[in-house]
Write a protein that holds these residues in place. Structure first.
Motif, PDB file in Angstrom:
ATOM      1  N   PRO A  93      32.728  14.151  11.130  1.00 24.72           N
ATOM      2  CA  PRO A  93      31.036  13.760  10.574  1.00 24.72           C
ATOM      3  C   PRO A  93      31.373  12.754   9.633  1.00 24.72           C
ATOM      4  N   ASN A  94      30.209  11.861   9.688  1.00 20.05           N
ATOM      5  CA  ASN A  94      30.243  10.680   8.833  1.00 20.05           C
ATOM      6  C   ASN A  94      30.140  11.205   7.210  1.00 20.05           C
ATOM      7  N   TRP A  95      29.511  12.237   7.190  1.00 24.94           N
ATOM      8  CA  TRP A  95      29.465  12.599   5.651  1.00 24.94           C
ATOM      9  C   TRP A  95      30.704  12.979   5.274  1.00 24.94           C
ATOM     10  N   PRO A 136      28.970   7.108  13.817  1.00 29.51           N
ATOM     11  CA  PRO A 136      28.687   8.011  14.829  1.00 29.51           C
ATOM     12  C   PRO A 136      27.726   7.532  16.080  1.00 29.51           C
ATOM     13  N   LYS A 158      38.166  17.424  15.825  1.00 27.30           N
ATOM     14  CA  LYS A 158      36.553  17.107  15.212  1.00 27.30           C
ATOM     15  C   LYS A 158      36.716  17.643  13.843  1.00 27.30           C
ATOM     16  N   SER A 159      37.749  18.129  13.108  1.00 23.37           N
ATOM     17  CA  SER A 159      37.750  18.710  11.744  1.00 23.37           C
ATOM     18  C   SER A 159      39.120  18.586  11.191  1.00 23.37           C
TER      19      SER A 159
END
Length: 176
Positions: A93-95, A136, A158-159
């Motif tokens: 995720p971008n954050w 994204p 993804k993480s």
């Protein structure tokens, strides 16, 4: 990872995803040399290498029999993918990427990171923040399209937890 051994590993993803950290970890485990694209592209004082020269330098590296290359540089992603036998996409995720970039900025304030060209102290500007925040929507779709066409094995993580699990499996496979 399966039983296949990999000699040319490409690690891609948004800035701050952990590409350089993962490449160093894999290099130690698999005994492969690492090339950080940032170090190849940037010169002292954040002076970019002209694109024709950068592509030539990169092409020379790609022809080598073994490597791990990390970095964005969408202008050369297809070129790098042609040589890779494994592509790892850190699709975070971008954050999370943005928070890691701010943390990195604090850690390396006034200093040059190990994965960067000498004389390029860590910095953040609005353009860089915008790049990460819009990655994204603006960059990720093109990366996914390229991955669909790639002849290499592709792993999308993804993480950070998925990276840890994958490294644990890789470690077990290395011990057999």
């Amino acid at each position: 990872m399966n039983d296949k051994s990999y000699n040319r590993i490409l690690i891609i993803g948004c800035s701050g995803a952990g590409k350089s950290t993962l490449s160093v970890e894999l290099a130690e485990r698999l005994r492969l040399p690492v090339l950080h694209l940032d170090a190849l592209f940037w010169n002292e004082g954040w002076v970019p290498t002209p694109n024709p020269e950068f592509r030539e330098k990169l092409q020379n590296e790609l022809k080598k029999p073994a490597w791990i290359i990390d970095g964005n540089f969408n202008s050369t992603i297809e070129m790098r993918a042609q040589y890779a036998d494994l592509i790892i996409f850190l699709d975070f995720p971008n954050w999370l990427c943005l928070s890691r970039v701010f943390k990195r900025r604090w850690m390396y304030r006034g200093k040059t990171r190990p994965d960067m060209a000498e004389g390029c102290p860590e910095k953040i500007d609005w353009e860089f923040v915008k790049f990460i925040w819009t990655y994204p929507k603006k960059k990720r779709p093109g990366v996914l399209q390229m991955l669909e066409r790639a002849n290499a094995e592709v792993i999308i993580l993804k993480s950070p937890k998925e990276v840890e699990r994958w490294l644990a499996v890789l470690h077990k496979g290395d011990m057999d």
